[in-house]
Design an enzyme around this catalytic site. Structure first.
Site, mmCIF file in Angstrom:
data_model
loop_
_atom_site.group_PDB
_atom_site.id
_atom_site.type_symbol
_atom_site.label_atom_id
_atom_site.label_comp_id
_atom_site.label_asym_id
_atom_site.label_seq_id
_atom_site.Cartn_x
_atom_site.Cartn_y
_atom_site.Cartn_z
ATOM 1 N N SER A 45 0.588 -1.363 0.174
ATOM 2 C CA SER A 45 0.051 0.269 0.112
ATOM 3 C C SER A 45 0.710 1.590 -0.758
ATOM 4 O O SER A 45 0.374 2.151 -0.673
ATOM 5 C CB SER A 45 -0.902 0.011 1.415
ATOM 6 N N GLU A 46 1.815 1.238 0.516
ATOM 7 C CA GLU A 46 3.126 2.500 0.678
ATOM 8 C C GLU A 46 4.276 2.307 1.071
ATOM 9 O O GLU A 46 4.700 1.127 1.761
ATOM 10 C CB GLU A 46 2.764 3.624 1.977
ATOM 11 N N THR A 47 5.078 2.401 -0.085
ATOM 12 C CA THR A 47 7.007 2.594 0.635
ATOM 13 C C THR A 47 7.328 3.806 0.899
ATOM 14 O O THR A 47 6.895 4.701 -0.254
ATOM 15 C CB THR A 47 7.389 1.606 -0.458
ATOM 16 N N GLU A 230 -7.128 -1.809 3.564
ATOM 17 C CA GLU A 230 -5.485 -1.859 4.072
ATOM 18 C C GLU A 230 -5.743 -2.333 5.669
ATOM 19 O O GLU A 230 -6.525 -2.287 6.619
ATOM 20 C CB GLU A 230 -5.309 -0.484 4.339
#
Length: 298
Positions: A45-47, A230
């Site tokens: 979902s995020e880096t 998420e």
């Protein structure tokens, strides 16, 4: 080019729980296109991309597989935990150490709790809470979430969905009980269209624990930025505690949120709120577990 990269589960101390984030501990020399390609390759979902400026001072940027975002709570927890675990931040035997991060929203502080020179818990400051407005499109929202209009709300209150931001704008949507929360079945195309029109990241749906006034269970949906659901969200739960406090639903200053259990990634997010002369201040915290580390070559 080679970079050190980690996959870290945030808001849990158990591998394969919580919300996984990619962590690049030294982003010096990476261009915007490089960061976007790396985030796409990680497909999380995020880096978070981190550049160390001083011992406890860092520049951070956050990318989903589709785009850059201003702030990400779980990636911050994952990133700072990794920096402390791998020695980028000098450990202390016991107590709390403060770090400062520069984000696109400005500087924020992060507290790192140590025990026996090991990081145990990370608590991050959120951006100043903003109430953007109530959501008028209740029928459209209910349809996009696969529930009925009468399923939305908190019994005994006049609470309605509102757009709130402590870093990213989300629709904070109360539902009557956990059974309704579990039954949500999102129409991703419809929710994407609604999110884009309202200028929000997505929907943070929650139900209060009927027996405990300071606990809630939540689900988060953000298909507009490439995240169908998420498992743990920092900024959204920061917005949630502000929503509950500003609507006089939460009496205290702490909220424990359970999230991710319907994805088989149970998470616990601790939320804190206080009020001073400058208004409300919100923090969220949790632990993390490194599950993968390696070198990416490109």
């Amino acid at each position: 080019m080679e970079i050190n990269i980690f996959q870290v589960d945030a808001f849990t101390n158990t591998p394969f729980g919580g919300n996984p984030a990619g962590v690049v501990t030294n982003s010096k020399g990476l261009k915007d296109d490089d960061m976007q390609r790396i985030a796409n390759e990680m497909n999380l979902s995020e880096t978070v991309f981190i550049r160390q400026l001083e011992d406890c001072y860092f520049m951070v940027r956050y990318f989903t597989p589709l785009c850059e975002v201003d702030l990400c709570g779980h990636a911050t927890i994952a990133g700072i935990f990794t920096l402390a675990k791998k020695g980028y931040i000098k450990a202390i035997e016991k107590g709390t150490k403060k770090a400062r991060i520069e984000t696109r929203l400005g500087p924020l502080t992060v507290d790192i709790a140590f025990s026996n020179y090991e990081p145990q818990y990370i608590v991050m400051e959120q951006d100043t809470p903003r109430e953007i407005g109530k959501v008028d499109e209740i029928q459209e929202l209910a349809d996009a979430m696969g529930i009925k209009v009468e399923d939305i709300g908190i019994d005994g209150t006049s609470a309605v969905p509102e757009i709130v931001s402590t870093g990213l704008p989300d629709i904070i949507m109360p539902v009557r009980n956990e059974a309704v929360l579990k039954s949500i079945s999102v129409d991703n195309q419809a929710l994407t269209a609604l999110s884009n029109r309202l200028g929000v990241t997505g929907v943070h749906a929650f139900a209060l624990d009927k027996d405990l006034e300071d606990e809630a269970v939540a689900r988060n949906f953000a298909p507009a930025v490439g995240i169908p659901e998420e498992a743990a969200t920092g900024t959204s739960n920061g917005a949630l505690i502000y929503y509950l406090k500003s609507n006089n639903i939460l009496k205290g200053e702490r909220l424990l949120v359970r999230q991710g259990q319907y994805m088989n990634r149970p998470s616990q997010i601790a939320c804190f709120i206080s009020r001073g002369d400058a208004g409300f201040k919100v923090k969220v915290g949790g632990s993390a577990a490194i599950v993968l580390e390696g070198i990416m070559k490109f």
